[in-house]
Design a protein around this motif. Structure first.
Motif, PDB file in Angstrom:
ATOM      1  N   HIS A 202       0.891  -1.048  -0.052  1.00 63.11           N
ATOM      2  CA  HIS A 202       0.070   0.013   0.137  1.00 63.11           C
ATOM      3  C   HIS A 202       1.054   1.366   0.000  1.00 63.11           C
ATOM      4  N   TYR A 203       0.493   2.115  -1.009  1.00 62.02           N
ATOM      5  CA  TYR A 203       1.629   3.093  -1.065  1.00 62.02           C
ATOM      6  C   TYR A 203       0.512   4.819  -0.936  1.00 62.02           C
ATOM      7  N   VAL A 204       1.432   5.544  -0.732  1.00 62.44           N
ATOM      8  CA  VAL A 204       1.124   6.980  -0.236  1.00 62.44           C
ATOM      9  C   VAL A 204       1.920   7.614  -1.402  1.00 62.44           C
ATOM     10  N   TYR A 205       1.282   8.530  -2.427  1.00 60.37           N
ATOM     11  CA  TYR A 205       2.316   9.112  -3.091  1.00 60.37           C
ATOM     12  C   TYR A 205       1.963  10.636  -3.428  1.00 60.37           C
ATOM     13  N   ILE A 206       2.891  11.488  -3.838  1.00 61.68           N
ATOM     14  CA  ILE A 206       2.560  12.692  -4.015  1.00 61.68           C
ATOM     15  C   ILE A 206       2.824  13.017  -5.474  1.00 61.68           C
ATOM     16  N   LEU A 207       1.932  13.937  -6.045  1.00 59.02           N
ATOM     17  CA  LEU A 207       2.334  14.032  -7.497  1.00 59.02           C
ATOM     18  C   LEU A 207       2.622  15.703  -7.481  1.00 59.02           C
ATOM     19  N   GLU A 208       3.615  16.077  -8.380  1.00 56.38           N
ATOM     20  CA  GLU A 208       3.719  17.384  -8.655  1.00 56.38           C
ATOM     21  C   GLU A 208       3.004  17.666  -9.968  1.00 56.38           C
ATOM     22  N   CYS A 209       2.252  18.724  -9.884  1.00 54.76           N
ATOM     23  CA  CYS A 209       1.371  18.946 -11.001  1.00 54.76           C
ATOM     24  C   CYS A 209       2.373  20.144 -12.077  1.00 54.76           C
ATOM     25  N   ASN A 210       2.002  20.181 -13.344  1.00 56.03           N
ATOM     26  CA  ASN A 210       2.600  21.380 -13.957  1.00 56.03           C
ATOM     27  C   ASN A 210       2.408  22.411 -13.542  1.00 56.03           C
ATOM     28  N   ASP A 211       1.314  22.652 -12.629  1.00 52.13           N
ATOM     29  CA  ASP A 211       1.061  24.204 -12.090  1.00 52.13           C
ATOM     30  C   ASP A 211       1.805  24.472 -10.919  1.00 52.13           C
ATOM     31  N   GLY A 212       2.564  23.401 -10.350  1.00 57.68           N
ATOM     32  CA  GLY A 212       3.038  23.531  -9.237  1.00 57.68           C
ATOM     33  C   GLY A 212       2.563  22.987  -7.975  1.00 57.68           C
ATOM     34  N   THR A 213       1.291  22.759  -8.299  1.00 54.83           N
ATOM     35  CA  THR A 213       0.742  22.263  -6.911  1.00 54.83           C
ATOM     36  C   THR A 213       0.864  20.810  -6.784  1.00 54.83           C
ATOM     37  N   TYR A 214       0.576  20.275  -5.626  1.00 48.33           N
ATOM     38  CA  TYR A 214       0.698  18.970  -5.382  1.00 48.33           C
ATOM     39  C   TYR A 214      -0.754  18.156  -4.970  1.00 48.33           C
ATOM     40  N   TYR A 215      -0.758  16.999  -5.254  1.00 49.17           N
ATOM     41  CA  TYR A 215      -1.854  15.875  -5.240  1.00 49.17           C
ATOM     42  C   TYR A 215      -1.241  14.878  -4.401  1.00 49.17           C
ATOM     43  N   THR A 216      -2.013  14.591  -3.518  1.00 44.23           N
ATOM     44  CA  THR A 216      -1.490  13.260  -2.491  1.00 44.23           C
ATOM     45  C   THR A 216      -2.777  12.110  -2.766  1.00 44.23           C
ATOM     46  N   GLY A 217      -2.089  11.013  -2.738  1.00 43.27           N
ATOM     47  CA  GLY A 217      -3.170   9.884  -3.008  1.00 43.27           C
ATOM     48  C   GLY A 217      -2.647   8.466  -2.520  1.00 43.27           C
ATOM     49  N   TYR A 218      -3.702   7.577  -2.564  1.00 40.77           N
ATOM     50  CA  TYR A 218      -2.982   6.310  -1.887  1.00 40.77           C
ATOM     51  C   TYR A 218      -3.536   5.498  -3.228  1.00 40.77           C
ATOM     52  N   THR A 219      -2.623   4.120  -3.256  1.00 41.64           N
ATOM     53  CA  THR A 219      -2.679   3.191  -4.033  1.00 41.64           C
ATOM     54  C   THR A 219      -2.094   1.960  -3.777  1.00 41.64           C
ATOM     55  N   THR A 220      -1.986   0.894  -4.317  1.00 46.36           N
ATOM     56  CA  THR A 220      -1.623  -0.293  -4.347  1.00 46.36           C
ATOM     57  C   THR A 220      -0.598  -0.584  -5.554  1.00 46.36           C
ATOM     58  N   ASN A 221      -0.547   0.409  -6.618  1.00 46.06           N
ATOM     59  CA  ASN A 221       0.182   0.144  -7.645  1.00 46.06           C
ATOM     60  C   ASN A 221       0.474   1.495  -8.086  1.00 46.06           C
ATOM     61  N   VAL A 222       1.526   2.244  -7.834  1.00 41.83           N
ATOM     62  CA  VAL A 222       1.920   3.498  -8.054  1.00 41.83           C
ATOM     63  C   VAL A 222       1.854   3.837  -9.683  1.00 41.83           C
ATOM     64  N   GLU A 223       2.874   2.873 -10.397  1.00 42.65           N
ATOM     65  CA  GLU A 223       2.744   3.080 -11.879  1.00 42.65           C
ATOM     66  C   GLU A 223       1.401   3.135 -12.458  1.00 42.65           C
TER      67      GLU A 223
END
Length: 91
Positions: A6-27
């Motif tokens: 189980h993973y928690v991940y943070i994405l950086e978007c092109n506008d410089g904001t962050y999105y945080t999410g949960y997944t079992t498969n990041v790719e």
């Protein structure tokens, strides 16, 4: 009880904001975001880059961590990313 990774991940978007999410498969989740099938927030904000991911042994632990991270300010998220980041996965 462990049912996988189980993973928690943070994405950086092109506008410089962050999105945080949960997944079992990041790719797989990153591809969903990139194709517009992920969270509504990330639509139209590509390219996206995974800047943080953390592995947990239980879904409960991961969801608690996701909640804690979502409560952080942008500066606090940046500090977390710089401390434990995972750079290079971009779509």
């Amino acid at each position: 009880m462990n049912h996988g990774s189980h993973y928690v991940y943070i994405l950086e978007c092109n506008d410089g904001t962050y999105y945080t999410g949960y997944t079992t498969n990041v790719e797989k989740r990153l591809q969903a975001h990139a194709s517009g099938l992920g969270a509504k927030y990330t639509r139209g904000r590509a390219p996206l880059e995974v800047v943080y991911e953390e592995l947990f042994l239980s879904k409960g632990e991961a969801l608690k961590a996701e909640y804690r991270i979502k409560q952080l300010s942008k500066a606090q998220k940046r500090a977390l990313i710089l401390k434990k980041g995972c750079f290079g996965k971009r779509v």
